[in-house]
Design a protein around this motif. Structure first.
Motif: not given
Length: 325
Positions: A182-188
């Motif tokens: 979730i953090t990776i997708v949200g950051g992108l």
């Protein structure tokens, strides 16, 4: 019957919070007191939540965050992280990456409250958009906080409930299998789509006032027809106007800031009001006040002892719902 009363109380609580009649914590405490007074909650049950392990942990996190905020080390560190600001997107990437590494090990709310003034100061210094940094900062702390038990308040409260009922508790990284993706997708998203649709606000309200004072201030000159010459501000009826507030007077080039109630009004005074500039017609109804059509010079409104500052009043402040004067 008790369930109906609880549901009605919850509904009224949400309505009052939406109406912003007073602070949310005051409304919630009143609802809690009401349920306790009518006997639905016992005093022990009503106060038990304040002893929740998660709540105590959040309080301790605030103490840690406050200590960090007072340290110049963290300020210098994030100045280095943000870089020289030549590339706004690169600086944003470095900020999101660094915060996402810290947030799982500190509660997200203290992190945001600590870093917000630092990021604002850096953005103003580099003439970059404040909104492009602060909104992503808030979201990335929430997303990366999901990685661990202590990263978000909800995880801590749930952990406290498991402890209370002697159930198996979460492991420190049990949420990581969901939190990391979730953090990776949200950051992108924040670096691509989110970055494009965010507003581009580079200045604060104070900066706007300094650059376009006529949009926020009304200048009125006092002539000989003013019926309250040589009377105090209060006696002249200039203190308790409905839509505007007298903030400064310029008398023969001398700035009088702030304006006290017992100051006398003299012919030739320039009065500076703040409020809705649409209400200038209210001032025009006062005989002897002549509006200025020239650009206001902020030098006439401020002096060495009075400056324009921007203050943010939180919901928990005792000033909420109180009049300025």
């Amino acid at each position: 019957m008790q369930i109906a009363i609880v549901l009605i109380t919850l509904a009224v609580t949400f309505v009052l919070m939406a109406m912003e009649i007073t602070t949310p914590n005051a409304i919630i405490l009143c609802a809690l007191a009401f349920l306790m007074l009518i006997g639905i909650l016992s005093p022990d049950d009503a106060l038990e939540g304040f002893a929740n392990d998660g709540l105590a942990t959040i309080g301790l996190m605030y103490i840690i965050a406050y200590s960090i905020a007072k340290s110049n080390v963290i300020t210098r560190f994030f100045d280095h992280v943000l870089g020289n600001g030549k590339s706004e997107k690169r600086s944003l990437l470095r900020l999101l990456t660094t915060v996402s590494l810290f947030s799982p090990f500190m509660n997200n709310t203290p992190i945001v409250s600590t870093l917000t003034p630092m990021v604002q100061k850096w953005c103003r210094k580099k003439h970059l958009s404040i909104s492009k940094f602060l909104i992503p900062l808030s979201y990335i702390t929430i997303l990366s906080g999901l990685i661990t038990v202590i990263g978000t308040s909800t995880n801590l409260v749930a952990q406290g409930l498991l402890s209370k009922y002697h159930l198996q508790q979460f492991g420190f990284f049990d949420f990581a299998v969901i939190g990391i993706p979730i953090t990776i997708v949200g950051g992108l998203y924040l670096l691509t789509i989110g970055y494009k649709i965010l507003p581009n606000y580079k200045s604060s309200n104070v900066d706007n006032v300094m650059q376009s004072p006529n949009d926020y201030l009304i200048e009125m000159s006092v002539n000989s027809e003013f019926p309250h010459l040589n009377q105090t501000i209060n006696a002249a009826g200039l203190r308790n106007l409905d839509h505007v507030f007298l903030v400064a007077i310029n008398r023969d080039g001398q700035q009088i800031v702030p304006v006290s109630d017992d100051l006398t009004v003299k012919a030739g005074d320039k009065l500076y009001f703040t409020g809705s500039v649409k209400e200038v017609n209210d001032l025009l109804q006062i005989p002897g006040l002549q509006p200025s059509h020239e650009k206001i010079d902020m030098v006439d409104v401020t002096n060495d002892h009075a400056h324009i500052v921007e203050l943010s009043i939180p919901d928990s402040s005792s000033l909420v719902n109180l009049k300025v004067v």
